[in-house]
Design a protein around this motif. Sequence first.
Motif, short mmCIF file in Angstrom:
data_model
loop_
_atom_site.label_atom_id
_atom_site.label_comp_id
_atom_site.label_asym_id
_atom_site.label_seq_id
_atom_site.Cartn_x
_atom_site.Cartn_y
_atom_site.Cartn_z
N GLY A 108 -4.58 1.35 -8.88
CA GLY A 108 -3.86 0.91 -7.70
C GLY A 108 -3.97 -0.56 -7.38
O GLY A 108 -3.47 -1.01 -6.35
N HIS A 112 0.85 -1.20 0.00
CA HIS A 112 0.00 0.00 0.00
C HIS A 112 0.88 1.24 0.00
O HIS A 112 1.90 1.28 0.66
CB HIS A 112 -0.89 0.03 1.25
CG HIS A 112 -2.04 -0.93 1.16
ND1 HIS A 112 -3.28 -0.56 0.71
CD2 HIS A 112 -2.12 -2.25 1.45
CE1 HIS A 112 -4.08 -1.62 0.74
NE2 HIS A 112 -3.39 -2.66 1.19
N SER A 117 0.15 5.62 -0.04
CA SER A 117 -0.66 6.81 -0.30
C SER A 117 0.22 8.05 -0.20
O SER A 117 1.21 8.06 0.53
CB SER A 117 -1.83 6.93 0.68
OG SER A 117 -1.77 5.97 1.67
N HIS A 161 -4.72 7.58 -2.09
CA HIS A 161 -4.33 6.17 -1.97
C HIS A 161 -3.97 5.66 -3.36
O HIS A 161 -4.85 5.44 -4.19
CB HIS A 161 -5.51 5.37 -1.38
CG HIS A 161 -5.07 4.10 -0.75
ND1 HIS A 161 -5.89 3.35 0.04
CD2 HIS A 161 -3.90 3.45 -0.76
CE1 HIS A 161 -5.23 2.28 0.47
NE2 HIS A 161 -4.01 2.32 0.00
N LYS A 220 -3.16 0.04 -3.79
CA LYS A 220 -4.12 -0.50 -2.83
C LYS A 220 -3.96 -2.01 -2.72
O LYS A 220 -4.86 -2.77 -3.05
CB LYS A 220 -5.55 -0.16 -3.28
CG LYS A 220 -5.77 1.34 -3.46
CD LYS A 220 -7.02 1.61 -4.25
CE LYS A 220 -7.21 3.11 -4.46
NZ LYS A 220 -8.23 3.39 -5.47
#
Lengths: 426, 239
Positions: free
Chosen positions: B220, B12, B14, B23, B26
């Motif tokens: 993402g 992850h 962001s 973000h 993901k």
Amino acid sequence: MFDKDRWQEIFNAIKQNKLRSVLTAFGVFWGIFMLVTMTGAGNGLMNGITDGFKDFASNSAFVWANNTTKPYKGFRQGRQWNFTNDDMASIRREVPEVDVLAPKLQGWNISNGENVIRGLKTGSFRVNGEMPEYNLIDPNEMVYGRYINDMDIHHRRKVCVIGERVYEVMFDKDEDPVGEYMKVSGVWFQVIGVARSKNPNINIGADKKEVVSLPFTTMQQTFNYGNDVHFFGFTARKGASVSETAEKVTQVLKSKHSIDPEDLEATGHFNVEEQVKMLNYMFLGINALIWIVGIGTLIAGAVGISNIMLVIVRERTKEIGIQRAIGARPWTIVSQILTESVFLTTIAGFLGLALGTLVLHAADMAIIAAQAAKTSEEGTFFKSPEIGLPMALIALAVLVITGLIAGLIPAQKAIRIKPIEALRHE
Amino acid sequence: MSNSIIRVEALHKSYVNGSNSLHVLKGIDMDIQRGEMVSIMGSSGSGKSTLLNILGILDNYDAGSYHLDDIHITKMNETKAAQYRNKYIGFVFQSFNLISFKNAMENVALPLYYQKVSRKKRNNVAMEYLERMGLREWAHHLPSELSGGQKQRIAIARALISKPKVILADEPTGALDSQTSMEVMEILKEVNQTGIAIIIVTHENDIANQTQRIIRLRDGVIESNHINHSFKLESVEVN
């Protein structure tokens, strides 16, 4: 450190913007140049002035009598008075702080016209009466013979010590004057020496080169001065203050001569210690000023360098990013920027140092040449304007430190560049 | 020791911009084998550049894990990151990113400079790599005197000189015409043959089709991750 790749980058940065680099470096160059020339000039001034009295007893003072300004014990004001031999003895007795005491006579009234005669040569010179002790206050070096001694005083010998100019006028070049006779204001005196003052910048009443000095006692007797002492010089013993001693001495004199102790005008005195102190403070002030201005200019230069390094870092953001991406450590980048900054400052500063020294050297040469060509007798007030090796080394150290400090902020900025930001496609 | 050179799990990332948090990645899972040639595709904003930056240790990630050659890459200081980059990863960029005042040979030798290899030695090695790229006679030319294809070949030589395990190529053909693009791809394939894993970020299907595996990113996350069947065919043709 001396890898070509490092220097390639520096030279490239300088070359790509020659004018900018030169203008930036000029700030530092000018700072150091100013510092060097001004320090040199300050030193020259100091040398020139102190050279004229550096051997003069700095703990000395001179005292003379003036007309009284207050009525006292039935005497009117405006009375004329003179020191006497007895006063000297009283001072010796009552003021233990006095070390050397040298009463003097000034032959104002016997120094008129062509008063010195030797054969066909004549000259007009000041005649003074001196004690041997005076040589301790205002030292002479003897070009020929000796100075007045205690035997001359004791026996009231008719001998004289002459100044350099007197020798030039009254004797042939390179002639040995010792033992020769001269008629001084009508009386024959044997020359025992030629004196050259070590303190040509301090002259009392007349230029020391043009003075005929007689033994104090001889002069009193021969020229009808009786017990008179025109003025005297003294030195204070180690640890005693000259001005306090002078105060005690004048109080003794005033009480002997029935002068109001409050009559400040009745005696005059010149405190050499205070003058020297004042001069020293003045030199200190000049030096402080020079350093403040010099360092200030240097800081301005350093800020310029720092500024331009920031611009260089910005311009090279991409390059730095590439270098980081292919493995350059932060330290590699920082040392690169610092090297560049120090290099620029040092080169500029070194040029400033070199040119400053050159200018000082030229000035020194010019002064020496002027002195050699000069015929007049006045003393110099500027001599050997130069800076010492320690000063040059300090300047260099200051430069390197300046360069480091100037490079610090840009280097910080350079390592904060994230490779990603630098590598974004335009 | 596993056979994967790059292993990414539940990654992850962001970007925080004031009160806004974007973000970007993901939860990416990805496993790239030693000697594999993979392309990462995706429209702009899909997070492919961010992923590449994290893979290149140019950026940090927030959660998940990333193993490079079985070394767990976590938040580390820049000095350490620089060492890893230097040792394991070779970069090839769209805009070549050669240093303008260094000649071809010096550009190629630069990674070795950071390894403190002596000048003479690193220049010799650089010449070898230039030879491989067929650019020996251009060694003393500045980047401004070279064509785009030549520049990219120099950039590849620079990426190879530190003997990396992975080459990360960010749109390596983006600034080249199709003819030169093909040439550059051929070189990358040759490099791949020597056992170096290659990850190409691209949005051109032509380019992606020449890799063994195509990973597509979208908003993402990995949209698809499949073996490119046309690759085998083509590689047979090439060889």
